[in-house]
Design an enzyme around this catalytic site. Structure first.
Site, PDB file in Angstrom:
ATOM      1  N   TYR A  59       0.806  -1.215   0.000  1.00 47.93           N
ATOM      2  CA  TYR A  59       0.000   0.000   0.000  1.00 47.93           C
ATOM      3  C   TYR A  59       0.845   1.274   0.000  1.00 47.93           C
ATOM      4  O   TYR A  59       0.304   2.374  -0.069  1.00 47.93           O
ATOM      5  CB  TYR A  59      -0.954   0.000   1.199  1.00 47.93           C
ATOM      6  CG  TYR A  59      -2.088  -0.975   1.027  1.00 47.93           C
ATOM      7  CD1 TYR A  59      -3.367  -0.542   0.735  1.00 47.93           C
ATOM      8  CD2 TYR A  59      -1.867  -2.338   1.140  1.00 47.93           C
ATOM      9  CE1 TYR A  59      -4.407  -1.435   0.559  1.00 47.93           C
ATOM     10  CE2 TYR A  59      -2.897  -3.244   0.964  1.00 47.93           C
ATOM     11  CZ  TYR A  59      -4.165  -2.793   0.680  1.00 47.93           C
ATOM     12  OH  TYR A  59      -5.181  -3.697   0.493  1.00 47.93           O
ATOM     13  N   LYS A  83       1.885 -14.648   5.829  1.00 45.67           N
ATOM     14  CA  LYS A  83       2.153 -15.587   4.737  1.00 45.67           C
ATOM     15  C   LYS A  83       3.655 -15.861   4.685  1.00 45.67           C
ATOM     16  O   LYS A  83       4.291 -15.856   3.636  1.00 45.67           O
ATOM     17  CB  LYS A  83       1.650 -14.994   3.414  1.00 45.67           C
ATOM     18  CG  LYS A  83       1.587 -15.977   2.251  1.00 45.67           C
ATOM     19  CD  LYS A  83       0.636 -17.127   2.490  1.00 45.67           C
ATOM     20  CE  LYS A  83       0.631 -18.069   1.288  1.00 45.67           C
ATOM     21  NZ  LYS A  83      -0.064 -19.331   1.572  1.00 45.67           N
ATOM     22  N   ASP A  94      -3.885 -17.883   4.505  1.00 41.00           N
ATOM     23  CA  ASP A  94      -4.933 -18.610   3.804  1.00 41.00           C
ATOM     24  C   ASP A  94      -5.662 -19.574   4.740  1.00 41.00           C
ATOM     25  O   ASP A  94      -6.876 -19.759   4.636  1.00 41.00           O
ATOM     26  CB  ASP A  94      -4.382 -19.332   2.569  1.00 41.00           C
ATOM     27  CG  ASP A  94      -3.076 -20.052   2.830  1.00 41.00           C
ATOM     28  OD1 ASP A  94      -2.372 -19.690   3.781  1.00 41.00           O
ATOM     29  OD2 ASP A  94      -2.751 -20.978   2.070  1.00 41.00           O
ATOM     30  N   ASP A 142      -6.578  -6.237   4.868  1.00 41.29           N
ATOM     31  CA  ASP A 142      -7.644  -5.784   3.982  1.00 41.29           C
ATOM     32  C   ASP A 142      -8.578  -6.942   3.655  1.00 41.29           C
ATOM     33  O   ASP A 142      -9.802  -6.850   3.767  1.00 41.29           O
ATOM     34  CB  ASP A 142      -7.033  -5.210   2.708  1.00 41.29           C
ATOM     35  CG  ASP A 142      -7.973  -4.248   1.997  1.00 41.29           C
ATOM     36  OD1 ASP A 142      -9.137  -4.124   2.412  1.00 41.29           O
ATOM     37  OD2 ASP A 142      -7.537  -3.614   1.022  1.00 41.29           O
TER      38      ASP A 142
END
Length: 417
Positions: free
Chosen positions: A144, A215, A281, A305
């Site tokens: 971002y 992740k 995930d 997000d």
């Protein structure tokens, strides 16, 4: 900002607001009506909010030629606390996200997203009441930051040559001549201040765990480092108030799994805050399969997000999901609707104002005006349980009464007590 790290709020306080684009003016008018009514009811005139409009988005561009005028930023800095409706962000080109610009300019490093179910809100899951968590999303780093280079530009070509010639990653870029590039900065300082805020929040609210979502199995030096920095900070700064999965893993490796599990159970029995981690995930699965296991979540910008919107879906959608952007060191905070501008519904007086209204509730809590915040939440819950709702909920309920945005606000005001 007071010397003890808490904001000092006068009884007659000036709060800057941005009404927003698209449906922004409709939901802002409704939210303001309820906020003013609650403050007047609870405090009997002893406390009052004076609203100060500042410009951003389409209204700012039409009046000043700028999407985010410097004057608006200066006022937000001076007054510390502000609230805003949704702002326009084009996809694929044009201006950068105004929401991101505000967060970066004011260094609002925490995006705070509480996710809880209100009785009667239609939900796609069987037991939405099992979801009750607070998400701490890092707000100033990750992709971002907007460090991107379009395909075919001199900058993209220069970066390609640097990557292939200097860093030797040629074989990892599958189609080099038609590739665009984005950079993902993740710092130790940025990660630590986010995770520190999450841990302090959990301890202050007597919650059982903080889950670091990442992740790191793929992005080992950014997302993986975020996890490791979080564990190290928890053990270093919070000592015997916490017990981490890192400590459990060390005990497992050195003393065996039975001893490690016994220590974990003892830590839970002693009321220690458990610091754990989950791959992003997998966490998205756990939101549906086992939401009870999570109370406070700390994660990076992009993960946050996705996660915050996915979690909101299980309790009724982002139409009722509040949000705040906070710097706990300077006191700056911008409370905001989490949904988009929905321009085709602009000026129709039909949309649900609950996201912005509940962000106003978060603002009142941040200011220390807890009584007014509680009274709005109670009145909103009563209104929804009585099935007097806007079109989004009306379409999902049986025997409901359809209300306009302004009528919904009036109904909440009637239920304030």
């Amino acid at each position: 900002m007071g010397p003890n790290g808490h904001i000092v709020v006068p009884d007659n306080v000036i709060i800057p607001f941005i009404e927003g684009d698209g449906i922004g003016p409709d939901v802002w008018r409704a939210s303001k009506m309820v906020l003013d009514a609650a403050v007047a009811h609870v405090y009997g005139g002893k406390r009052k909010i004076e609203w100060l409009e500042i410009l951003a988005g389409e209204k700012a561009f039409n009046e000043t030629g700028e999407w985010l005028p410097a004057k608006s930023l200066d006022i937000a800095r001076e007054y510390l606390v502000s609230i805003k409706g949704p702002l326009t962000t084009p996809v694929g080109g044009g201006i950068r996200s105004l929401n991101v610009a505000l967060r970066q300019e004011l260094d609002l490093y925490v995006c705070l997203r509480p996710v809880k179910w209100y009785k009667g809100v239609p939900s796609p899951v069987v037991a939405p009441e099992n979801t009750n968590m607070v998400i701490f999303r890092e707000n100033t780093e990750d992709i971002y930051t907007g460090i991107e280079f379009a395909m075919g530009t001199p900058e993209a070509e220069k970066l390609l040559h640097f990557l292939t010639d200097e860093l030797g990653v040629k074989n990892k870029i599958r189609f080099p001549e038609t590739t665009a590039f984005g950079i993902k900065p993740v710092s130790k300082e940025g990660s630590e201040r986010l995770i520190r805020a999450a841990i302090k929040y959990a301890l202050g609210h007597n919650l059982p765990s903080v889950t670091i979502v990442h992740k790191g199995n793929i992005m080992k030096y950014t997302e993986g480092a975020f996890k490791m920095w979080g564990y190290a900070l928890a053990e270093r700064e919070f000592g015997d108030k916490v017990y981490t999965w890192g400590q459990w893993d060390n005990a497992r490796k050195t003393q065996g799994e039975d001893i490690a599990n016994a220590r974990m159970k003892r830590a839970e029995a002693q009321g220690k805050l458990i610091i754990k981690d989950v791959i992003a995930d997998n966490f998205l699965q756990q939101l549906l399969l086992s939401p009870k296991d999570y109370s406070v979540v700390a994660t990076l910008n992009l993960n946050g997000d996705y996660i915050s919107d996915a979690a909101a879906a299980s309790v009724g959608g982002i139409g009722i999901a509040p949000g705040a952007n906070i710097n706990y060191l300077t006191g700056h905070a911008v409370f905001e609707a989490t949904h988009g501008t929905a321009p085709r519904f602009a000026n129709t007086n039909t949309m649900n104002p609950s996201s912005l209204l509940l962000s106003g509730v978060m603002m009142l809590e941040y200011m220390g005006w807890q009584e007014a915040a509680d009274c709005i939440e109670e009145a909103l819950a009563i209104t929804i349980m009585r099935k007097r709702v806007t079109i989004d909920f009306y379409n999902l309920m049986h025997d409901a009464t359809l209300l306009k945005t302004s009528e919904f606000a009036e109904e909440i005001v009637k239920n304030i007590k």
